[in-house]
Scaffold this motif. Structure first.
Motif, short mmCIF file in Angstrom:
data_model
loop_
_atom_site.label_atom_id
_atom_site.label_comp_id
_atom_site.label_asym_id
_atom_site.label_seq_id
_atom_site.Cartn_x
_atom_site.Cartn_y
_atom_site.Cartn_z
N ASP A 70 34.51 -14.24 -1.90
CA ASP A 70 35.76 -15.26 -1.46
C ASP A 70 36.92 -14.59 -2.63
O ASP A 70 37.33 -16.22 -2.94
CB ASP A 70 35.56 -16.72 -0.98
CG ASP A 70 34.35 -17.02 -0.18
OD1 ASP A 70 35.06 -16.19 0.78
OD2 ASP A 70 34.23 -17.79 -0.48
N GLY A 71 37.73 -13.73 -3.31
CA GLY A 71 37.96 -13.37 -3.94
C GLY A 71 38.06 -14.14 -5.58
O GLY A 71 38.98 -14.00 -6.42
N MET A 72 37.24 -14.63 -6.04
CA MET A 72 36.61 -15.19 -6.83
C MET A 72 35.64 -14.57 -7.76
O MET A 72 34.03 -13.90 -7.01
CB MET A 72 36.02 -16.83 -6.89
CG MET A 72 36.95 -17.91 -6.11
SD MET A 72 38.30 -18.05 -7.70
CE MET A 72 37.17 -19.22 -8.70
N ASP A 73 36.05 -14.06 -9.00
CA ASP A 73 34.46 -13.47 -10.05
C ASP A 73 33.03 -14.60 -9.97
O ASP A 73 32.73 -15.21 -9.90
CB ASP A 73 34.82 -13.21 -11.10
CG ASP A 73 35.74 -11.56 -11.40
OD1 ASP A 73 35.93 -11.42 -9.93
OD2 ASP A 73 36.77 -11.61 -12.39
N ILE A 74 32.36 -14.03 -9.16
CA ILE A 74 30.83 -14.64 -9.42
C ILE A 74 30.20 -13.89 -10.38
O ILE A 74 29.42 -15.16 -10.41
CB ILE A 74 30.65 -14.66 -7.72
CG1 ILE A 74 29.50 -14.03 -7.32
CG2 ILE A 74 30.84 -15.40 -7.04
CD1 ILE A 74 29.28 -13.73 -5.81
N ILE A 75 30.42 -12.53 -10.81
CA ILE A 75 29.37 -11.72 -11.12
C ILE A 75 29.43 -10.34 -12.29
O ILE A 75 30.78 -10.48 -11.33
CB ILE A 75 28.01 -11.20 -10.52
CG1 ILE A 75 27.04 -12.81 -9.96
CG2 ILE A 75 26.91 -10.47 -11.37
CD1 ILE A 75 25.40 -12.85 -8.92
N TRP A 76 29.53 -10.08 -13.07
CA TRP A 76 30.27 -9.59 -13.98
C TRP A 76 28.94 -9.19 -14.41
O TRP A 76 27.83 -9.11 -14.99
CB TRP A 76 31.25 -10.02 -15.63
CG TRP A 76 31.99 -9.93 -14.82
CD1 TRP A 76 32.55 -10.23 -13.51
CD2 TRP A 76 32.84 -10.86 -15.79
NE1 TRP A 76 34.26 -11.09 -13.95
CE2 TRP A 76 34.33 -11.78 -15.72
CE3 TRP A 76 32.74 -10.78 -16.86
CZ2 TRP A 76 34.82 -12.10 -15.55
CZ3 TRP A 76 34.10 -12.25 -17.89
CH2 TRP A 76 35.07 -11.85 -17.10
N VAL A 88 26.95 -14.11 -14.79
CA VAL A 88 26.81 -15.15 -13.85
C VAL A 88 28.21 -16.17 -13.99
O VAL A 88 27.95 -17.64 -14.58
CB VAL A 88 25.36 -16.09 -13.43
CG1 VAL A 88 25.75 -16.72 -12.07
CG2 VAL A 88 24.56 -14.86 -13.77
N LEU A 89 29.02 -16.33 -13.29
CA LEU A 89 30.11 -17.18 -13.57
C LEU A 89 30.46 -18.05 -12.60
O LEU A 89 31.17 -19.11 -12.71
CB LEU A 89 31.70 -16.17 -13.58
CG LEU A 89 31.14 -14.85 -14.40
CD1 LEU A 89 31.91 -13.53 -13.51
CD2 LEU A 89 31.63 -15.13 -15.41
#
Length: 106
Positions: A71-77, A92-93
């Motif tokens: 949904d347009g948000m970083d959740i994992i790098w 995990v963000l």
């Protein structure tokens, strides 16, 4: 390839490993196929709230990273090794709890 001294990421965090692989596949990223077999080298201990999972020994990361979004948000790098052929750590963000699977290791 798995490491006999460390459990697989998919055994320690099955839902997370599945989610990462699905997000990578949706992007057409071939690294999706290595996620299930990544070794789990433990959690980062820099702070009590750090949500970074090591899938390689410390110092293995190169400068490359993949950012996974929902949904347009970083959740994992995902940090990659210098050859960009494997994931060395997972940050995990999105604030989720990262409790280990109840499966026993070792």
């Amino acid at each position: 390839m798995t490491d006999t001294l460390h459990p697989r990421l998919a055994d320690a965090f099955p839902a997370l490993a599945t989610e990462i692989a699905e997000l990578l596949r949706a992007e057409g990223e071939p690294l999706a196929e290595v996620i299930a077999d990544l070794p789990y080298h433990g959690s980062c201990t820099c702070t009590a709230t750090c949500n970074n999972l090591r899938t390689a020994p410390p110092g293995s990361s190169g400068p490359s990273m993949i950012q996974l979004e929902r949904d347009g948000m970083d959740i994992i790098w995902l940090s990659l090794d210098p050859s960009q052929t494997t994931v060395t750590d997972i940050e995990v963000l999105d604030g989720r709890e990262l409790g280990l699977s109840t499966q026993r290791f070792g």
